[in-house]
Design a protein around this motif. Structure first.
Motif, PDB file in Angstrom:
ATOM      1  N   SER A  63       0.804  -1.221   0.000  1.00 50.68           N
ATOM      2  CA  SER A  63       0.000   0.000   0.000  1.00 50.68           C
ATOM      3  C   SER A  63       0.836   1.269   0.000  1.00 50.68           C
ATOM      4  O   SER A  63       0.310   2.358  -0.223  1.00 50.68           O
ATOM      5  CB  SER A  63      -0.931   0.008   1.214  1.00 50.68           C
ATOM      6  OG  SER A  63      -0.178  -0.001   2.423  1.00 50.68           O
ATOM      7  N   ASP A  64       2.141   1.133   0.251  1.00 46.85           N
ATOM      8  CA  ASP A  64       3.008   2.308   0.284  1.00 46.85           C
ATOM      9  C   ASP A  64       3.309   2.807  -1.126  1.00 46.85           C
ATOM     10  O   ASP A  64       3.552   2.013  -2.039  1.00 46.85           O
ATOM     11  CB  ASP A  64       4.338   1.990   0.973  1.00 46.85           C
ATOM     12  CG  ASP A  64       4.197   2.002   2.486  1.00 46.85           C
ATOM     13  OD1 ASP A  64       3.135   2.418   2.978  1.00 46.85           O
ATOM     14  OD2 ASP A  64       5.141   1.583   3.166  1.00 46.85           O
ATOM     15  N   LEU A  65       3.313   4.107  -1.288  1.00 49.54           N
ATOM     16  CA  LEU A  65       3.723   4.738  -2.538  1.00 49.54           C
ATOM     17  C   LEU A  65       4.904   5.641  -2.242  1.00 49.54           C
ATOM     18  O   LEU A  65       4.856   6.464  -1.335  1.00 49.54           O
ATOM     19  CB  LEU A  65       2.566   5.557  -3.133  1.00 49.54           C
ATOM     20  CG  LEU A  65       1.340   4.754  -3.572  1.00 49.54           C
ATOM     21  CD1 LEU A  65       0.214   5.691  -3.952  1.00 49.54           C
ATOM     22  CD2 LEU A  65       1.687   3.850  -4.750  1.00 49.54           C
ATOM     23  N   LEU A  66       5.989   5.466  -3.010  1.00 48.98           N
ATOM     24  CA  LEU A  66       7.191   6.267  -2.816  1.00 48.98           C
ATOM     25  C   LEU A  66       7.388   7.190  -4.002  1.00 48.98           C
ATOM     26  O   LEU A  66       7.338   6.760  -5.150  1.00 48.98           O
ATOM     27  CB  LEU A  66       8.420   5.363  -2.654  1.00 48.98           C
ATOM     28  CG  LEU A  66       8.405   4.394  -1.467  1.00 48.98           C
ATOM     29  CD1 LEU A  66       9.696   3.592  -1.434  1.00 48.98           C
ATOM     30  CD2 LEU A  66       8.198   5.133  -0.150  1.00 48.98           C
ATOM     31  N   SER A  67       7.608   8.460  -3.711  1.00 48.01           N
ATOM     32  CA  SER A  67       7.834   9.463  -4.748  1.00 48.01           C
ATOM     33  C   SER A  67       9.282   9.943  -4.660  1.00 48.01           C
ATOM     34  O   SER A  67       9.712  10.449  -3.621  1.00 48.01           O
ATOM     35  CB  SER A  67       6.874  10.650  -4.564  1.00 48.01           C
ATOM     36  OG  SER A  67       7.128  11.656  -5.518  1.00 48.01           O
ATOM     37  N   LEU A  68      10.020   9.752  -5.743  1.00 52.45           N
ATOM     38  CA  LEU A  68      11.447  10.072  -5.745  1.00 52.45           C
ATOM     39  C   LEU A  68      11.671  11.570  -5.581  1.00 52.45           C
ATOM     40  O   LEU A  68      11.017  12.389  -6.225  1.00 52.45           O
ATOM     41  CB  LEU A  68      12.089   9.603  -7.042  1.00 52.45           C
ATOM     42  CG  LEU A  68      13.594   9.823  -7.193  1.00 52.45           C
ATOM     43  CD1 LEU A  68      14.362   8.991  -6.167  1.00 52.45           C
ATOM     44  CD2 LEU A  68      14.051   9.466  -8.602  1.00 52.45           C
ATOM     45  N   ASP A  82       7.165  11.731   5.873  1.00 52.98           N
ATOM     46  CA  ASP A  82       7.861  10.462   6.033  1.00 52.98           C
ATOM     47  C   ASP A  82       8.779  10.381   4.829  1.00 52.98           C
ATOM     48  O   ASP A  82       8.300  10.328   3.692  1.00 52.98           O
ATOM     49  CB  ASP A  82       6.894   9.270   6.029  1.00 52.98           C
ATOM     50  CG  ASP A  82       6.171   9.096   7.351  1.00 52.98           C
ATOM     51  OD1 ASP A  82       6.576   9.746   8.324  1.00 52.98           O
ATOM     52  OD2 ASP A  82       5.196   8.319   7.393  1.00 52.98           O
ATOM     53  N   PHE A  83      10.082  10.384   5.065  1.00 55.92           N
ATOM     54  CA  PHE A  83      11.042  10.298   3.974  1.00 55.92           C
ATOM     55  C   PHE A  83      11.857   9.013   4.119  1.00 55.92           C
ATOM     56  O   PHE A  83      12.229   8.630   5.227  1.00 55.92           O
ATOM     57  CB  PHE A  83      11.973  11.513   3.948  1.00 55.92           C
ATOM     58  CG  PHE A  83      11.310  12.756   3.441  1.00 55.92           C
ATOM     59  CD1 PHE A  83      11.162  12.984   2.075  1.00 55.92           C
ATOM     60  CD2 PHE A  83      10.824  13.705   4.316  1.00 55.92           C
ATOM     61  CE1 PHE A  83      10.543  14.128   1.603  1.00 55.92           C
ATOM     62  CE2 PHE A  83      10.201  14.855   3.851  1.00 55.92           C
ATOM     63  CZ  PHE A  83      10.057  15.070   2.484  1.00 55.92           C
ATOM     64  N   VAL A  84      12.124   8.385   2.995  1.00 56.94           N
ATOM     65  CA  VAL A  84      12.854   7.121   2.973  1.00 56.94           C
ATOM     66  C   VAL A  84      14.177   7.316   2.230  1.00 56.94           C
ATOM     67  O   VAL A  84      14.197   7.846   1.112  1.00 56.94           O
ATOM     68  CB  VAL A  84      12.030   6.022   2.274  1.00 56.94           C
ATOM     69  CG1 VAL A  84      12.850   4.743   2.133  1.00 56.94           C
ATOM     70  CG2 VAL A  84      10.740   5.750   3.042  1.00 56.94           C
ATOM     71  N   VAL A  85      15.264   6.923   2.866  1.00 57.80           N
ATOM     72  CA  VAL A  85      16.583   6.907   2.229  1.00 57.80           C
ATOM     73  C   VAL A  85      16.875   5.464   1.845  1.00 57.80           C
ATOM     74  O   VAL A  85      16.835   4.568   2.686  1.00 57.80           O
ATOM     75  CB  VAL A  85      17.670   7.447   3.164  1.00 57.80           C
ATOM     76  CG1 VAL A  85      19.052   7.307   2.516  1.00 57.80           C
ATOM     77  CG2 VAL A  85      17.409   8.910   3.508  1.00 57.80           C
ATOM     78  N   PHE A 130      13.211   9.231  -1.072  1.00 49.55           N
ATOM     79  CA  PHE A 130      11.816   9.188  -1.489  1.00 49.55           C
ATOM     80  C   PHE A 130      10.940   9.815  -0.414  1.00 49.55           C
ATOM     81  O   PHE A 130      11.283   9.795   0.767  1.00 49.55           O
ATOM     82  CB  PHE A 130      11.338   7.743  -1.681  1.00 49.55           C
ATOM     83  CG  PHE A 130      12.053   6.984  -2.754  1.00 49.55           C
ATOM     84  CD1 PHE A 130      11.533   6.934  -4.042  1.00 49.55           C
ATOM     85  CD2 PHE A 130      13.223   6.301  -2.483  1.00 49.55           C
ATOM     86  CE1 PHE A 130      12.189   6.218  -5.040  1.00 49.55           C
ATOM     87  CE2 PHE A 130      13.878   5.576  -3.462  1.00 49.55           C
ATOM     88  CZ  PHE A 130      13.362   5.539  -4.746  1.00 49.55           C
ATOM     89  N   ARG A 131       9.822  10.330  -0.832  1.00 51.22           N
ATOM     90  CA  ARG A 131       8.788  10.706   0.114  1.00 51.22           C
ATOM     91  C   ARG A 131       7.727   9.619   0.103  1.00 51.22           C
ATOM     92  O   ARG A 131       7.322   9.161  -0.961  1.00 51.22           O
ATOM     93  CB  ARG A 131       8.148  12.032  -0.259  1.00 51.22           C
ATOM     94  CG  ARG A 131       7.072  12.430   0.758  1.00 51.22           C
ATOM     95  CD  ARG A 131       6.476  13.770   0.447  1.00 51.22           C
ATOM     96  NE  ARG A 131       5.292  13.971   1.251  1.00 51.22           N
ATOM     97  CZ  ARG A 131       4.383  14.882   1.037  1.00 51.22           C
ATOM     98  NH1 ARG A 131       4.527  15.705   0.018  1.00 51.22           N
ATOM     99  NH2 ARG A 131       3.334  15.013   1.807  1.00 51.22           N
ATOM    100  N   ARG A 132       7.320   9.170   1.288  1.00 51.18           N
ATOM    101  CA  ARG A 132       6.286   8.151   1.377  1.00 51.18           C
ATOM    102  C   ARG A 132       4.923   8.822   1.332  1.00 51.18           C
ATOM    103  O   ARG A 132       4.639   9.732   2.125  1.00 51.18           O
ATOM    104  CB  ARG A 132       6.414   7.328   2.662  1.00 51.18           C
ATOM    105  CG  ARG A 132       5.516   6.100   2.694  1.00 51.18           C
ATOM    106  CD  ARG A 132       5.887   5.197   3.851  1.00 51.18           C
ATOM    107  NE  ARG A 132       5.485   5.774   5.120  1.00 51.18           N
ATOM    108  CZ  ARG A 132       4.301   5.540   5.705  1.00 51.18           C
ATOM    109  NH1 ARG A 132       3.428   4.746   5.121  1.00 51.18           N
ATOM    110  NH2 ARG A 132       4.018   6.080   6.862  1.00 51.18           N
TER     111      ARG A 132
END
Length: 222
Positions: free
Chosen positions: A38-43, A97-100, A117-119
């Protein structure tokens, strides 16, 4: 005391996420991250890893050992910079929420890199148009079918934007861009050689790139 940065072992994808902690959610908290369906990551940012420059005072037994040391140094520098930049993005926004992520080399994607990415929260199927409330969402443009993000502006409106962010040179032009916080900034997109983490990151309004944007304008006039 600042938390010591832990580095991946570089053998496969590795992710860390910064989110809000504490009673008010205003304390940055880093944790390991595993993407769910269900997670969407935007670069937001990609830093390619090419190999750095080790100390000239270090001796290596073989050329392979020297190259490995150079690569390790550049990997660590890219990871450290990405962690710092993601925290900067998190502190500068309202929802974050940011993902490295460390991305190993892949012939279908490109050389190994560290990405930020931003979640995002996914949109329900019934909301194919503008989101009604809450956080920024993603959907597909009803005109061209491309993926778009929705950013809530400071005036409370929902603005569709292209999902790929750009570095903006403010005052360098008259184009308008939308920040993660819903503010409009004016300037031009930085060329690749001008890109810098010191520049603001923003998004191009989708009406500028949608080939069918004119159809929506005609509908509003009608």
């Amino acid at each position: 005391m600042k938390k010591k940065i832990e580095f991946p072992d570089w053998t496969g994808p590795a992710c860390m996420m910064i989110t809000g902690g504490g009673k008010d959610g205003k304390r940055p908290v880093w944790c390991e991250y595993t993407q769910t369906e269900s997670d969407l990551l935007s670069l937001r940012v990609t830093v390619e890893i090419a190999g750095g420059f080790p100390s000239i005072f270090t001796r290596y037994e073989t050329p392979e050992a020297k190259e490995a040391a150079r690569l390790e140094e550049d990997r660590r520098a890219a990871w450290t910079n990405a962690i710092a930049f993601a925290e900067q993005l998190w502190r500068g926004g309202t929802h974050r929420d940011f993902v490295v992520m460390f991305r190993p080399e892949n012939p279908n994607v490109g050389p190994e890199a560290v990405c930020i990415f931003r979640r995002l929260e996914p949109m329900a199927p019934t909301l194919a148009g503008s989101p009604q409330e809450g956080e920024n969402k993603v959907s597909n443009c009803r005109g061209c079918g491309c993926t778009i993000e929705w950013i809530r502006t400071t005036s409370g409106r929902n603005m569709p934007v292209d999902p790929e962010p750009v570095f903006v040179i403010e005052g360098g032009g008259s184009d308008r861009f939308m920040t993660d916080e819903g503010e409009v900034i004016t300037g031009r997109a930085a060329r690749p050689e001008e890109e810098s983490h010191d520049l603001p990151v923003a998004f191009v309004p989708h009406w500028k790139t949608c080939p069918n944007a004119g159809d929506f304008r005609r509908k509003r006039k009608g």
